[in-house]
Motif scaffolding. Structure first.
Motif, mmCIF file in Angstrom:
data_model
loop_
_atom_site.group_PDB
_atom_site.id
_atom_site.type_symbol
_atom_site.label_atom_id
_atom_site.label_comp_id
_atom_site.label_asym_id
_atom_site.label_seq_id
_atom_site.Cartn_x
_atom_site.Cartn_y
_atom_site.Cartn_z
ATOM 1 N N LEU A 116 0.824 -1.200 0.000
ATOM 2 C CA LEU A 116 0.000 0.000 0.000
ATOM 3 C C LEU A 116 0.863 1.256 0.000
ATOM 4 C CD1 LEU A 116 -2.683 -1.016 2.668
ATOM 5 C CD2 LEU A 116 -2.854 -1.177 0.182
ATOM 6 N N VAL A 117 0.628 2.109 -0.988
ATOM 7 C CA VAL A 117 1.289 3.420 -1.040
ATOM 8 C C VAL A 117 0.217 4.463 -1.302
ATOM 9 C CG1 VAL A 117 3.541 2.563 -1.791
ATOM 10 C CG2 VAL A 117 1.803 3.133 -3.503
ATOM 11 N N SER A 118 0.512 5.695 -0.939
ATOM 12 C CA SER A 118 -0.503 6.735 -1.024
ATOM 13 C C SER A 118 0.090 8.046 -1.513
ATOM 14 C CB SER A 118 -1.147 6.943 0.359
ATOM 15 O OG SER A 118 -2.108 7.973 0.324
ATOM 16 N N LEU A 119 -0.680 8.763 -2.332
ATOM 17 C CA LEU A 119 -0.325 10.111 -2.777
ATOM 18 C C LEU A 119 -1.039 11.128 -1.908
ATOM 19 C CD1 LEU A 119 -0.608 10.147 -6.694
ATOM 20 C CD2 LEU A 119 1.459 10.617 -5.360
ATOM 21 N N ASP A 120 -0.322 12.189 -1.539
ATOM 22 C CA ASP A 120 -0.975 13.276 -0.812
ATOM 23 C C ASP A 120 -0.168 14.546 -1.006
ATOM 24 O OD1 ASP A 120 -2.907 14.518 0.644
ATOM 25 O OD2 ASP A 120 -2.465 13.527 2.542
ATOM 26 N N GLY A 121 -0.806 15.670 -0.787
ATOM 27 C CA GLY A 121 -0.146 16.959 -0.977
ATOM 28 C C GLY A 121 -0.358 17.869 0.204
ATOM 29 N N THR A 122 0.503 18.865 0.331
ATOM 30 C CA THR A 122 0.383 19.851 1.395
ATOM 31 C C THR A 122 1.112 21.120 0.978
ATOM 32 O OG1 THR A 122 0.614 20.205 3.789
ATOM 33 C CG2 THR A 122 2.469 19.169 2.662
ATOM 34 N N LEU A 123 1.003 22.154 1.796
ATOM 35 C CA LEU A 123 1.658 23.437 1.539
ATOM 36 C C LEU A 123 2.576 23.784 2.689
ATOM 37 C CD1 LEU A 123 -1.432 25.461 0.239
ATOM 38 C CD2 LEU A 123 0.537 24.796 -1.140
ATOM 39 N N PHE A 124 3.719 24.401 2.379
ATOM 40 C CA PHE A 124 4.660 24.882 3.382
ATOM 41 C C PHE A 124 4.869 26.379 3.197
ATOM 42 C CE2 PHE A 124 5.976 20.422 2.921
ATOM 43 C CZ PHE A 124 5.974 20.024 4.249
ATOM 44 N N ASP A 125 4.840 27.129 4.292
ATOM 45 C CA ASP A 125 5.253 28.524 4.226
ATOM 46 C C ASP A 125 6.757 28.594 4.012
ATOM 47 O OD1 ASP A 125 2.680 29.359 4.697
ATOM 48 O OD2 ASP A 125 2.978 29.731 6.834
ATOM 49 N N VAL A 126 7.203 29.532 3.186
ATOM 50 C CA VAL A 126 8.635 29.771 2.992
ATOM 51 C C VAL A 126 8.924 31.219 3.359
ATOM 52 C CG1 VAL A 126 8.864 28.000 1.199
ATOM 53 C CG2 VAL A 126 8.298 30.325 0.542
ATOM 54 N N PRO A 127 10.200 31.553 3.636
ATOM 55 C CA PRO A 127 10.526 32.919 4.067
ATOM 56 C C PRO A 127 10.007 33.985 3.105
ATOM 57 C CG PRO A 127 12.404 31.486 4.421
ATOM 58 C CD PRO A 127 11.392 30.676 3.667
ATOM 59 N N ALA A 128 9.605 35.100 3.672
ATOM 60 C CA ALA A 128 8.995 36.184 2.894
ATOM 61 C C ALA A 128 10.069 37.053 2.243
ATOM 62 C CB ALA A 128 8.088 37.023 3.781
ATOM 63 N N ASP A 130 11.586 38.616 -1.636
ATOM 64 C CA ASP A 130 11.082 38.955 -2.968
ATOM 65 C C ASP A 130 11.252 37.780 -3.935
ATOM 66 O OD1 ASP A 130 10.404 41.475 -2.079
ATOM 67 O OD2 ASP A 130 12.239 42.434 -2.820
ATOM 68 N N ALA A 131 12.402 37.081 -3.827
ATOM 69 C CA ALA A 131 12.659 35.951 -4.719
ATOM 70 C C ALA A 131 11.656 34.828 -4.480
ATOM 71 C CB ALA A 131 14.085 35.443 -4.522
ATOM 72 N N ASN A 132 11.370 34.532 -3.217
ATOM 73 C CA ASN A 132 10.403 33.475 -2.914
ATOM 74 C C ASN A 132 8.993 33.860 -3.352
ATOM 75 O OD1 ASN A 132 12.229 31.660 -1.851
ATOM 76 N ND2 ASN A 132 11.893 32.278 0.271
ATOM 77 N N ALA A 133 8.637 35.125 -3.144
ATOM 78 C CA ALA A 133 7.313 35.577 -3.547
ATOM 79 C C ALA A 133 7.145 35.488 -5.057
ATOM 80 C CB ALA A 133 7.080 37.003 -3.069
ATOM 81 N N ALA A 134 8.215 35.819 -5.802
ATOM 82 C CA ALA A 134 8.140 35.785 -7.263
ATOM 83 C C ALA A 134 8.046 34.363 -7.784
ATOM 84 C CB ALA A 134 9.356 36.493 -7.862
ATOM 85 N N TYR A 135 8.763 33.429 -7.146
ATOM 86 C CA TYR A 135 8.776 32.049 -7.650
ATOM 87 C C TYR A 135 7.602 31.229 -7.126
ATOM 88 C CZ TYR A 135 10.193 27.303 -8.720
ATOM 89 O OH TYR A 135 10.202 26.006 -9.184
ATOM 90 N N GLY A 142 -7.797 38.919 -2.948
ATOM 91 C CA GLY A 142 -8.230 39.851 -3.965
ATOM 92 C C GLY A 142 -7.094 40.179 -4.915
ATOM 93 N N GLU A 143 -6.547 41.377 -4.810
ATOM 94 C CA GLU A 143 -5.515 41.823 -5.727
ATOM 95 C C GLU A 143 -4.111 41.492 -5.250
ATOM 96 O OE1 GLU A 143 -6.045 45.962 -6.334
ATOM 97 O OE2 GLU A 143 -7.999 45.766 -7.330
ATOM 98 N N ARG A 144 -3.905 41.288 -3.949
ATOM 99 C CA ARG A 144 -2.560 41.111 -3.410
ATOM 100 C C ARG A 144 -2.403 39.728 -2.785
ATOM 101 N NH1 ARG A 144 -0.824 46.040 0.297
ATOM 102 N NH2 ARG A 144 1.124 44.885 0.080
ATOM 103 N N GLN A 145 -1.150 39.249 -2.810
ATOM 104 C CA GLN A 145 -0.841 37.976 -2.162
ATOM 105 C C GLN A 145 -1.009 38.117 -0.657
ATOM 106 O OE1 GLN A 145 2.754 35.820 -3.425
ATOM 107 N NE2 GLN A 145 3.258 35.594 -1.268
ATOM 108 N N ALA A 146 -1.603 37.124 -0.045
ATOM 109 C CA ALA A 146 -1.844 37.152 1.391
ATOM 110 C C ALA A 146 -0.892 36.215 2.111
ATOM 111 C CB ALA A 146 -3.287 36.755 1.684
ATOM 112 N N GLY A 147 -0.279 36.694 3.191
ATOM 113 C CA GLY A 147 0.586 35.849 4.007
ATOM 114 C C GLY A 147 1.913 35.535 3.337
ATOM 115 N N TYR A 148 2.566 34.503 3.845
ATOM 116 C CA TYR A 148 3.873 34.095 3.340
ATOM 117 C C TYR A 148 3.741 33.410 1.978
ATOM 118 C CZ TYR A 148 6.055 34.939 7.891
ATOM 119 O OH TYR A 148 6.549 35.516 9.022
#
Length: 256
Positions: A116-128, A130-135, A142-148
């Motif tokens: 038995l194997v399983s696929l699953d996904g999740t999200l991780f916050d990364v440091p705030a 400019d490079a991380n926000a762009a990638y 709404g119009e702006r990115q929220a949070g990290y």
């Protein structure tokens, strides 16, 4: 710490740095081998700062003969040492230790002869940054990115042991189905792949089935699964259609 060094022995960490060509040009108080352990240990001591994690390492991790590990006066030195190390040694290490671990005697690993194997996904916050926000990007209000900024991960794991067989990352906007394609090479005959209702699509199902693995996936109410043939055990055959060419694959479904 004992489990960390049993899995990532000093010899294995030394080889990872060697394979990645990540040796420092001259002897430093924060050598590459220490920074590999530091990066791994941060996941074990998430409530501690750099200083606390280093203290745990210096007190408990064995080192090779001739290596000198010292605690720097400033954590800025640790940041620079991590940057020098890069990602390559960690990527190499993951490739060495990731994979199935269970045996037929391990509870929860096998069902009717299938691993038995399983696929699953999740999200991780990364440091705030400019490079991380762009990638990576992230959710918006709404119009702006929220949070990290957030990195999306999809992993293939072994049930019963929770061993990670493979893992891939991408930006927030990259869907789980897209990332899952990069994990299919880990599948093979004799496995039963479980997945939740966020994964089913004609293309992903077709490619996963082509590996020889058996598939058992949940589907959302948006999927039309007409009854083609009712089987003796109460399940039935249905058809999952490709949107453009209307090609179909047979799958087994539970009755409502």
């Amino acid at each position: 710490m004992g489990q960390l060094t049993r899995t990532f022995t000093p010899e294995l960490v030394h080889q990872a740095v060697e394979e990645a060509g990540a040796w420092e040009e001259r002897t430093k108080a924060l050598p590459s081998t220490l920074m590999v352990y530091f990066t791994l240990a941060m996941w074990l001591f998430t409530g501690q700062g750099y200083g606390g994690v280093l203290r745990e390492l210096l007190e408990n991790i064995p080192r090779r003969a001739g290596e000198k590990w010292t605690r720097p006066a400033r954590t800025g030195s640790v940041t620079k040492a991590r940057a020098r190390l890069g990602a390559a040694p960690l990527r190499w290490l993951f490739g060495q230790v990731a994979g199935v671990q269970g045996t037929p005697a391990t509870p929860g690993v096998f069902w009717r002869g299938r691993r038995l194997v399983s696929l699953d996904g999740t999200l991780f916050d990364v440091p705030a940054s400019d490079a991380n926000a762009a990638y990576f990007g992230g959710g918006s209000n709404g119009e702006r990115q929220a949070g990290y900024p957030q990195a999306r991960m999809v992993a293939l794991g072994e049930c019963g042991t929770h061993a990670v067989v493979g893992a891939v990352f991408g930006p927030f906007a990259t869907g789980e189905r897209t990332l899952a394609h990069r994990l299919l090479h880990h599948l093979k005959a004799g496995m039963l792949l479980l997945a939740d209702r966020g994964f089913p699509s004609f293309t992903l199902w077709e490619k996963a089935a082509a590996t020889g693995a058996d598939l058992l996936w949940r589907v959302s109410d948006s999927f039309r699964l007409p009854v083609v043939e009712v089987l003796p055990d109460g399940t039935y055959l249905s058809r999952l259609c490709e949107q453009r060419t209307k090609r179909t694959v047979l799958k087994t479904a539970e009755p409502n």
